[in-house]
Design a protein around this motif. Structure first.
Motif, mmCIF file in Angstrom:
data_model
loop_
_atom_site.group_PDB
_atom_site.id
_atom_site.type_symbol
_atom_site.label_atom_id
_atom_site.label_comp_id
_atom_site.label_asym_id
_atom_site.label_seq_id
_atom_site.Cartn_x
_atom_site.Cartn_y
_atom_site.Cartn_z
ATOM 1 N N ALA A 1 0.816 -1.211 0.000
ATOM 2 C CA ALA A 1 0.000 0.000 0.000
ATOM 3 C C ALA A 1 0.851 1.264 0.000
ATOM 4 O O ALA A 1 0.490 2.260 -0.627
ATOM 5 N N MET A 2 1.991 1.237 0.710
ATOM 6 C CA MET A 2 2.755 2.471 0.898
ATOM 7 C C MET A 2 3.961 2.604 -0.032
ATOM 8 O O MET A 2 4.486 3.701 -0.194
ATOM 9 N N VAL A 3 4.421 1.491 -0.603
ATOM 10 C CA VAL A 3 5.609 1.571 -1.455
ATOM 11 C C VAL A 3 5.265 1.245 -2.912
ATOM 12 O O VAL A 3 5.526 2.032 -3.819
ATOM 13 N N ILE A 4 4.647 0.078 -3.131
ATOM 14 C CA ILE A 4 4.420 -0.375 -4.504
ATOM 15 C C ILE A 4 3.247 0.360 -5.157
ATOM 16 O O ILE A 4 3.357 0.869 -6.277
ATOM 17 N N TYR A 5 2.117 0.448 -4.431
ATOM 18 C CA TYR A 5 0.937 1.083 -5.013
ATOM 19 C C TYR A 5 1.192 2.534 -5.454
ATOM 20 O O TYR A 5 0.846 2.897 -6.579
ATOM 21 N N PRO A 6 1.829 3.368 -4.603
ATOM 22 C CA PRO A 6 2.099 4.738 -5.052
ATOM 23 C C PRO A 6 2.960 4.798 -6.319
ATOM 24 O O PRO A 6 2.707 5.623 -7.203
ATOM 25 N N LEU A 7 3.941 3.895 -6.426
ATOM 26 C CA LEU A 7 4.795 3.921 -7.627
ATOM 27 C C LEU A 7 3.988 3.536 -8.868
ATOM 28 O O LEU A 7 4.144 4.141 -9.928
ATOM 29 N N LEU A 8 3.117 2.520 -8.723
ATOM 30 C CA LEU A 8 2.271 2.138 -9.864
ATOM 31 C C LEU A 8 1.323 3.273 -10.214
ATOM 32 O O LEU A 8 1.083 3.568 -11.396
ATOM 33 N N THR A 9 0.790 3.939 -9.178
ATOM 34 C CA THR A 9 -0.095 5.079 -9.426
ATOM 35 C C THR A 9 0.644 6.177 -10.182
ATOM 36 O O THR A 9 0.102 6.780 -11.107
ATOM 37 N N ALA A 10 1.895 6.430 -9.788
ATOM 38 C CA ALA A 10 2.678 7.455 -10.473
ATOM 39 C C ALA A 10 2.847 7.098 -11.947
ATOM 40 O O ALA A 10 2.780 7.968 -12.819
ATOM 41 N N LEU A 11 3.040 5.793 -12.202
ATOM 42 C CA LEU A 11 3.175 5.342 -13.591
ATOM 43 C C LEU A 11 1.906 5.677 -14.377
ATOM 44 O O LEU A 11 1.962 6.214 -15.489
ATOM 45 N N VAL A 12 0.744 5.418 -13.768
ATOM 46 C CA VAL A 12 -0.533 5.712 -14.428
ATOM 47 C C VAL A 12 -0.725 7.215 -14.579
ATOM 48 O O VAL A 12 -1.051 7.705 -15.674
ATOM 49 N N TYR A 13 -0.476 7.965 -13.495
ATOM 50 C CA TYR A 13 -0.604 9.433 -13.539
ATOM 51 C C TYR A 13 0.144 10.013 -14.733
ATOM 52 O O TYR A 13 -0.299 10.960 -15.367
ATOM 53 N N GLY A 14 1.323 9.445 -15.004
ATOM 54 C CA GLY A 14 2.191 9.995 -16.036
ATOM 55 C C GLY A 14 1.624 9.900 -17.437
ATOM 56 O O GLY A 14 2.079 10.593 -18.337
ATOM 57 N N PHE A 15 0.633 9.035 -17.628
ATOM 58 C CA PHE A 15 0.067 8.877 -18.970
ATOM 59 C C PHE A 15 -1.142 9.779 -19.218
ATOM 60 O O PHE A 15 -1.772 9.700 -20.262
ATOM 61 N N PHE A 16 -1.498 10.619 -18.236
ATOM 62 C CA PHE A 16 -2.654 11.485 -18.401
ATOM 63 C C PHE A 16 -2.243 12.947 -18.315
ATOM 64 O O PHE A 16 -1.249 13.290 -17.682
ATOM 65 N N ALA A 17 -3.033 13.795 -18.997
ATOM 66 C CA ALA A 17 -2.863 15.236 -18.820
ATOM 67 C C ALA A 17 -3.691 15.646 -17.612
ATOM 68 O O ALA A 17 -4.773 15.107 -17.393
ATOM 69 N N TRP A 18 -3.178 16.548 -16.808
ATOM 70 C CA TRP A 18 -3.884 16.952 -15.588
ATOM 71 C C TRP A 18 -4.186 18.435 -15.598
ATOM 72 O O TRP A 18 -3.429 19.241 -16.144
ATOM 73 N N GLU A 19 -5.317 18.768 -15.008
ATOM 74 C CA GLU A 19 -5.679 20.174 -14.826
ATOM 75 C C GLU A 19 -5.790 20.369 -13.324
ATOM 76 O O GLU A 19 -6.837 20.086 -12.735
ATOM 77 N N ALA B 1 5.992 11.884 -14.849
ATOM 78 C CA ALA B 1 6.892 11.478 -15.930
ATOM 79 C C ALA B 1 8.346 11.576 -15.465
ATOM 80 O O ALA B 1 9.146 10.661 -15.697
ATOM 81 N N VAL B 2 8.673 12.683 -14.787
ATOM 82 C CA VAL B 2 10.039 12.840 -14.272
ATOM 83 C C VAL B 2 10.370 11.704 -13.301
ATOM 84 O O VAL B 2 11.439 11.091 -13.364
ATOM 85 N N ALA B 3 9.396 11.393 -12.412
ATOM 86 C CA ALA B 3 9.624 10.343 -11.425
ATOM 87 C C ALA B 3 9.891 9.006 -12.105
ATOM 88 O O ALA B 3 10.795 8.265 -11.704
ATOM 89 N N MET B 4 9.119 8.692 -13.149
ATOM 90 C CA MET B 4 9.294 7.398 -13.816
ATOM 91 C C MET B 4 10.628 7.340 -14.552
ATOM 92 O O MET B 4 11.300 6.305 -14.564
ATOM 93 N N LEU B 5 11.034 8.465 -15.171
ATOM 94 C CA LEU B 5 12.345 8.481 -15.828
ATOM 95 C C LEU B 5 13.445 8.236 -14.805
ATOM 96 O O LEU B 5 14.369 7.454 -15.030
ATOM 97 N N MET B 6 13.318 8.884 -13.637
ATOM 98 C CA MET B 6 14.311 8.673 -12.583
ATOM 99 C C MET B 6 14.297 7.233 -12.098
ATOM 100 O O MET B 6 15.338 6.630 -11.860
ATOM 101 N N PHE B 7 13.080 6.690 -11.963
ATOM 102 C CA PHE B 7 12.948 5.317 -11.486
ATOM 103 C C PHE B 7 13.684 4.352 -12.404
ATOM 104 O O PHE B 7 14.487 3.524 -11.962
ATOM 105 N N VAL B 8 13.403 4.486 -13.725
ATOM 106 C CA VAL B 8 14.038 3.588 -14.692
ATOM 107 C C VAL B 8 15.556 3.752 -14.629
ATOM 108 O O VAL B 8 16.307 2.771 -14.623
#
Lengths: 290, 289
Positions: free
Chosen positions: A13-31, A263-270
């Protein structure tokens, strides 16, 4: 298994889920905090190509690389040198080891504040000491000069972590069988040859451990730079690193902050996860060859 | 002391014995680096006992007549005492939760065979190499909807979760070296799983648990990134965030700044000085194959 559930659940819940969520967040435009349309790799293209974030990203990455390379060069040269000296002159070894590793115990944030007080231009002891030995012309606004800030940051970091290589190399040197060294000496090996042909190859596993640990530490750096240079990474962003850039994009960014910072977070992660894995493989293979 | 030098070598020494000049050089080199490593810390320590006018007039000097007044200002006026309490509360609770959950997890993974057990172990251990802080933004929104922003409980949950991979890694390594006979005996005597865990396994694991506790404590005590974003009110700040506020507000009061730094770095140094044995044991437990 009932015993595994609570721990595995909290970790997920605290480590894996947030990272997966960040991956999903990165594919959407946000307002703001409202999720907009799916944009695929749009956010990635945005942070890689749109000025100013693209150039900040490049600069931050470059600083991280220089930070890593500089830290490795300084801490390993000095650490190995001191470890060798202590190996050959064991008198007071424990005392010196403890003293040299002292900065290791202080948190990076406090190390940063400590040095920013010591290096402050007018009332700092460092400049005062230079003045006292009449090297006034060497006195500098150490952290205020764009060209100096990054080298100073590297030196402070190496100062803090020198205990790591010192202790790891010390243990590795102690683990080399004496018979090997004696055999080489009987065969007439000079100290220089003894070091490069016998000790150095046997130190390679230690170098591997230090490289991986230093890499992870250097690419995750945040506190030290924050304390020495603030959120923007020192004068003209000369100490800006990926960690600070992520923080700024996520919490001070524009309307699409969530998309871009993810997106920045995922690039750093990789980058961090990938290179760490690669380094480990590479060094392990090297180890087997020896 | 030249007595040591005159004693004949007991066994075959390397052919080239270091000359006196060389050994003096070596000692000088060691002392020089000792000054580099420890000097800055000493400067801060001395500075914390000097008055502001001394510090501004002569940045380097002997401890003056300031006594503990700098410390009093930092501790009370700058409310470092509150930050200390928060840090202690959060660190102790996080480490306790982390070590508790991790020992159960490590026990389950290494002693009970079940489908997917190996995969679960790999999934948890992989966390060792994952930069978990990159999930901060989703954590922020998750906490916002759960009412955990500006809450010490939120920090505790995050820290406990973040420490699980390392703790499980060390504890599993330790359990591998413990023969399961005692547990089997307890099982035959009719103890249930929970009873075996609590009365047999946990006491056996004590050395490894001690090592993990010490190791988890430092990074949690030092963490700056999470509270910087997740904690908002001054009275809930932990030391690193509180110190940052303090440095900003008291920039002119250098004596108090030095004292504040000493206060902030002292607890960990003390923990390490008193726990060196556990640290060494923990290191070897983690590295041992």
């Amino acid at each position: 298994m009932a015993f595994c559930l609570p721990g595995a659940g909290l970790y997920s819940a605290m480590v894996i889920y947030p990272l997966l969520t960040a991956l999903v967040y990165g594919f959407f435009a946000w307002e703001g905090t409202t999720r907009g349309p799916f944009v695929g790799v749009g956010n990635y293209l945005e942070v890689l190509t749109r000025y100013p974030i693209s150039s900040e990203l490049g600069a931050a990455l470059l600083h991280n690389v220089l930070f890593f390379v500089g830290t490795m060069a300084i801490q390993n040269t000095i650490g190995l040198g001191l470890a060798l000296i202590l190996h050959r002159n064991p008198r007071g070894k424990r005392f010196f080891q403890t003293l040299f590793s002292m900065p290791f115990l202080i948190s990076p944030l406090i190390v940063g504040y400590l040095w920013s007080l010591l290096l402050s231009p007018t009332f700092g002891p460092v400049n005062a000491a230079l003045k006292a030995v009449s090297l006034e012309s060497w006195a500098q606004p150490w952290l205020g000069e764009p060209d100096l800030a990054l080298p100073v940051l590297i030196l402070v970091n190496a100062w803090q972590w020198i205990g790591g290589p010192l202790l790891i190399f010390g243990a590795a040197l102690g683990g080399i069988p004496q018979s090997l060294e004696e055999a080489a000496q009987i065969d007439g090996a000079r100290p220089w040859t003894l070091f490069w042909r016998i000790r150095f190859p046997l130190l390679m596993p230690a170098v591997g451990v230090i490289t991986v640990l230093t890499f992870i530490g250097c690419f995750n750096v945040f506190d030290l730079v924050y304390a020495l240079g603030g959120t923007s990474g020192g004068p003209g962003g000369s100490m800006d690193v990926l960690g600070l850039l992520y923080y700024r994009t996520a919490f001070r960014g524009g309307s699409n902050a969530i998309g871009e910072s993810s997106a920045v977070a995922m690039l750093m992660f990789v980058l961090i996860f990938g290179v760490a894995l690669l380094l480990e493989r590479l060094l392990r293979r090297r180890e087997v060859q020896l | 002391m030249t007595a040591a030098a005159s004693v004949p070598p007991a066994r075959i020494q390397p052919v080239r014995r270091p000359s006196t000049a060389r050994s003096v050089g070596v000692q000088l080199l060691l002392c020089a680096y000792a000054v580099v490593a420890f000097g800055p810390i000493l400067l801060v320590l001395i500075g914390s006992f000097r008055s502001n006018s001394d510090l501004l007039g002569q940045p380097i000097g002997l401890p003056g007549s300031a006594g503990l007044t700098n410390y009093a200002r930092a501790w009370q006026t700058a409310s470092l005492s509150t930050y200390f309490l928060n840090s202690a509360l959060v660190s102790v609770a996080s480490v306790a939760l982390c070590v508790g959950l991790a020992s159960m997890l490590a026990y389950g993974l290494s002693r009970w065979r079940f489908r997917g057990g190996a995969v679960l172990a790999a999934y948890v251990i992989a966390g060792l190499m994952i930069p978990a802080k990159l999930g901060l933004l989703p954590v922020f929104y998750m906490f916002e909807s759960a009412g955990l922003i500006d809450s010490r409980l939120g920090l505790v949950l995050l820290y406990a979760a973040g420490g699980i991979p390392f703790s499980v890694f060390v504890l599993m390594g330790f359990l591998r070296g413990v023969p399961p006979e005692l547990e089997e005996a307890a099982l035959i005597d009719g103890a249930n799983e929970w009873r075996i865990f609590r009365s047999v396994v946990l006491p056996l694991m004590r050395p490894a648990v001690a090592a993990v506790t010490v190791f988890q404590f430092a990074p949690i005590w030092n963490d700056f990134f999470y509270p910087l974003v997740l904690i908002r009110s001054d009275e809930k700040y932990t030391i690193p965030v509180g110190l940052t506020r303090f440095i900003g507000e008291y920039a002119a009061d250098r004596g108090a700044l030095f004292a504040g730094l000493v206060l902030a770095l002292a607890p960990l140094v003390l923990v390490f000085v008193f726990a060196t044995k556990q640290i060494v044991a923990g290191l070897t437990a983690g590295i041992g194959r």
